[in-house]
Motif scaffolding. Sequence first.
Motif: not given
Length: 238
Positions: A129-132, A135-139
Amino acid sequence: MEKLVVMISGGFSLAYHQVLPEFERSTGITVTTLSGASQGSGPKTIKSQLEHGAEVDVVILSKEGLEELMAAGRIANGSEAELASVPLGAAVRQGSAKPDIGSVDALTRTLLGARLVALPGSTSGIFMRDEVLPRLGIADKVSSKLFARGIESTGSVAAGEADLAIGPVSEIVHQPGIELVGALPDEVQLIQVFTAAMVKTAHNPEQARKLIGYLASDQTAAAVKNSGMQLLGKHGKP
């Protein structure tokens, strides 16, 4: 009769429950096992249960969670032992088509295409949730939900509520109703190390040390491998 109370998170549970009967038989120590999340918020975390008076001798949890307990002064100095490491993997409902997660781009498409992505509300889910996802721009584009425990997140996939569960491989293999797709790509991978340690207020320190030594010994090697984890510590580096 000698007794021991253990509180364990999901990641090492499968291997632990496979080897516990032999430990009890060979030592004569009766073990009561409680469960809790390595990290996160709410009353089900190991940290919260200890803060609210749970009487525990040994904790087994992710290294990140152990570090929080050590910072809070709850762990006996020098008692910790690394047991095994495990990568993050993805799972789908049993019988469903397995999506492509073999590259970051493929994983991104799979996450975006899922109705709901189920995550444990502990170390691995917090990492996703907080990093991946950011980072992928899809949060803000992925529908995801953090469940209190890993078994609840995989259960939601088995029930058809979520399309995809992400968590430690050891919390996915052998779970009913779901199938492991595979490990996440290296670029978005979190290799978690699960560790055992004695609580500073342990009532049974001698028995606690026996159990920690046993879990870190070669006697647990087959169970560790069977649960999708890699050996560490006294077993030799993976």
